[in-house]
Write a protein that holds these residues in place. Sequence first.
Motif, mmCIF file in Angstrom:
data_model
loop_
_atom_site.group_PDB
_atom_site.id
_atom_site.type_symbol
_atom_site.label_atom_id
_atom_site.label_comp_id
_atom_site.label_asym_id
_atom_site.label_seq_id
_atom_site.Cartn_x
_atom_site.Cartn_y
_atom_site.Cartn_z
ATOM 1 N N LEU A 241 0.829 -1.203 0.000
ATOM 2 C CA LEU A 241 0.000 0.000 0.000
ATOM 3 C C LEU A 241 0.867 1.257 0.000
ATOM 4 N N ILE A 242 1.892 1.270 0.823
ATOM 5 C CA ILE A 242 2.808 2.416 0.873
ATOM 6 C C ILE A 242 3.499 2.591 -0.477
ATOM 7 N N PHE A 243 3.939 1.485 -1.045
ATOM 8 C CA PHE A 243 4.602 1.524 -2.359
ATOM 9 C C PHE A 243 3.668 2.091 -3.421
ATOM 10 N N ALA A 244 2.408 1.689 -3.387
ATOM 11 C CA ALA A 244 1.425 2.180 -4.365
ATOM 12 C C ALA A 244 1.188 3.679 -4.202
ATOM 13 N N ILE A 245 1.129 4.159 -2.963
ATOM 14 C CA ILE A 245 0.946 5.597 -2.723
ATOM 15 C C ILE A 245 2.088 6.381 -3.362
ATOM 16 N N ILE A 246 3.317 5.944 -3.114
ATOM 17 C CA ILE A 246 4.488 6.681 -3.589
ATOM 18 C C ILE A 246 4.609 6.606 -5.104
ATOM 19 N N THR A 247 4.473 5.414 -5.668
ATOM 20 C CA THR A 247 4.640 5.289 -7.119
ATOM 21 C C THR A 247 3.528 6.010 -7.874
ATOM 22 N N THR A 248 2.308 5.960 -7.365
ATOM 23 C CA THR A 248 1.213 6.691 -8.014
ATOM 24 C C THR A 248 1.492 8.189 -7.991
ATOM 25 N N HIS A 249 1.943 8.688 -6.847
ATOM 26 C CA HIS A 249 2.277 10.108 -6.699
ATOM 27 C C HIS A 249 3.380 10.512 -7.679
ATOM 28 N N LEU A 250 4.435 9.716 -7.763
ATOM 29 C CA LEU A 250 5.558 10.052 -8.640
ATOM 30 C C LEU A 250 5.205 9.903 -10.116
ATOM 31 N N GLU A 251 4.443 8.882 -10.454
ATOM 32 C CA GLU A 251 4.050 8.704 -11.858
ATOM 33 C C GLU A 251 3.152 9.840 -12.325
ATOM 34 N N GLU A 252 2.257 10.292 -11.459
ATOM 35 C CA GLU A 252 1.408 11.422 -11.820
ATOM 36 C C GLU A 252 2.242 12.696 -11.969
ATOM 37 N N LEU A 253 3.211 12.882 -11.078
ATOM 38 C CA LEU A 253 4.097 14.040 -11.170
ATOM 39 C C LEU A 253 4.913 13.994 -12.461
ATOM 40 N N ASP A 254 5.440 12.833 -12.789
ATOM 41 C CA ASP A 254 6.232 12.668 -14.012
ATOM 42 C C ASP A 254 5.403 12.981 -15.251
ATOM 43 N N THR A 255 4.153 12.552 -15.256
ATOM 44 C CA THR A 255 3.262 12.821 -16.390
ATOM 45 C C THR A 255 2.985 14.314 -16.533
ATOM 46 N N VAL A 256 2.732 14.976 -15.402
ATOM 47 C CA VAL A 256 2.480 16.421 -15.419
ATOM 48 C C VAL A 256 3.692 17.163 -15.976
ATOM 49 N N ILE A 257 4.876 16.785 -15.510
ATOM 50 C CA ILE A 257 6.110 17.437 -15.958
ATOM 51 C C ILE A 257 6.315 17.233 -17.457
ATOM 52 N N GLU A 258 6.095 16.012 -17.917
ATOM 53 C CA GLU A 258 6.251 15.719 -19.338
ATOM 54 C C GLU A 258 5.254 16.512 -20.181
ATOM 55 N N ASP A 259 4.037 16.667 -19.677
ATOM 56 C CA ASP A 259 3.001 17.382 -20.426
ATOM 57 C C ASP A 259 3.328 18.865 -20.589
ATOM 58 N N VAL A 260 3.901 19.493 -19.542
ATOM 59 C CA VAL A 260 4.177 20.938 -19.644
ATOM 60 C C VAL A 260 5.486 21.221 -20.373
ATOM 61 N N ASP A 261 6.377 20.235 -20.400
ATOM 62 C CA ASP A 261 7.676 20.440 -21.050
ATOM 63 C C ASP A 261 7.599 19.948 -22.488
ATOM 64 N N ASP A 262 6.678 20.543 -23.244
ATOM 65 C CA ASP A 262 6.359 20.032 -24.580
ATOM 66 C C ASP A 262 6.795 20.951 -25.716
ATOM 67 N N ASP A 263 7.563 22.004 -25.379
ATOM 68 C CA ASP A 263 7.970 22.960 -26.417
ATOM 69 C C ASP A 263 9.490 23.010 -26.481
ATOM 70 N N PRO A 264 10.113 22.276 -27.416
ATOM 71 C CA PRO A 264 11.580 22.246 -27.492
ATOM 72 C C PRO A 264 12.193 23.582 -27.891
ATOM 73 N N HIS A 265 11.384 24.497 -28.400
ATOM 74 C CA HIS A 265 11.906 25.789 -28.840
ATOM 75 C C HIS A 265 11.854 26.845 -27.724
ATOM 76 N N LEU A 266 11.254 26.492 -26.599
ATOM 77 C CA LEU A 266 11.154 27.443 -25.492
ATOM 78 C C LEU A 266 12.530 27.660 -24.869
ATOM 79 N N ALA A 267 12.841 28.907 -24.500
ATOM 80 C CA ALA A 267 14.125 29.213 -23.867
ATOM 81 C C ALA A 267 14.274 28.418 -22.575
ATOM 82 N N PRO A 268 15.488 27.963 -22.246
ATOM 83 C CA PRO A 268 15.682 27.122 -21.058
ATOM 84 C C PRO A 268 15.176 27.746 -19.765
#
Length: 200
Positions: free
Chosen positions: A58-85
């Motif tokens: 259960l603890i493992f599921a809480i952490i991995t779900t939290h991190l996977e959702e965070l990773d997805t959010v980050i990937e979704d917003v970092d979608d413009d390769p032409h944006l200044a760093p």
Amino acid sequence: MARTRAQDFEEKQRVILDSAAEVFAEQGMEKASMAQVAARAQVSKPLLYHYYPSKDALIFAIITTHLEELDTVIEDVDDDPHLAPDQRLRRLVGAVLESYRGADNEHKVQLNATAALSDEQKTQITALERRIVRRFAAVLEQINPDLNSTERPLLMPVTMSLFGMMNWVYMWFKDGGRISREDYADVATTLILEGIKSVR
């Protein structure tokens, strides 16, 4: 014949995870019991064990779900390769802090639960964390390539300093307070951007 999945499987799973995160954050990993989690989630213990056969699962599921959702959010917003760093960094920091909204319990579990997990579970969590960290490190290296110097390798210390500002925000930040989540995202990003200009 295989048992078919109930139509509300994901909904019940989310209720259990959210309830468990509350209980673990309040009671600590050792004191919290599966019975307390079942009571908070308003499910029977047999149903809870059907979803998660043990406390560490259960603890493992809480952490991995939290991190996977965070990773997805980050990937979704970092979608413009032409944006200044620097603008990419602002987006990423803002996305993380917004993702942390309402996730204080999950965050506390992530930071405090590693002792309750197996080495294999820890390895999987570390892989998720490193994937997230690498995305930020890549942007910071674009902003200041000298951070990755072999003589003075500061890229990871600077990256983890940024995560320190983001990951511990739950200790003091209050939504509806005198500074907004967006304001703090800008402050944290500016501190890093201005600071690494002087790092040699």
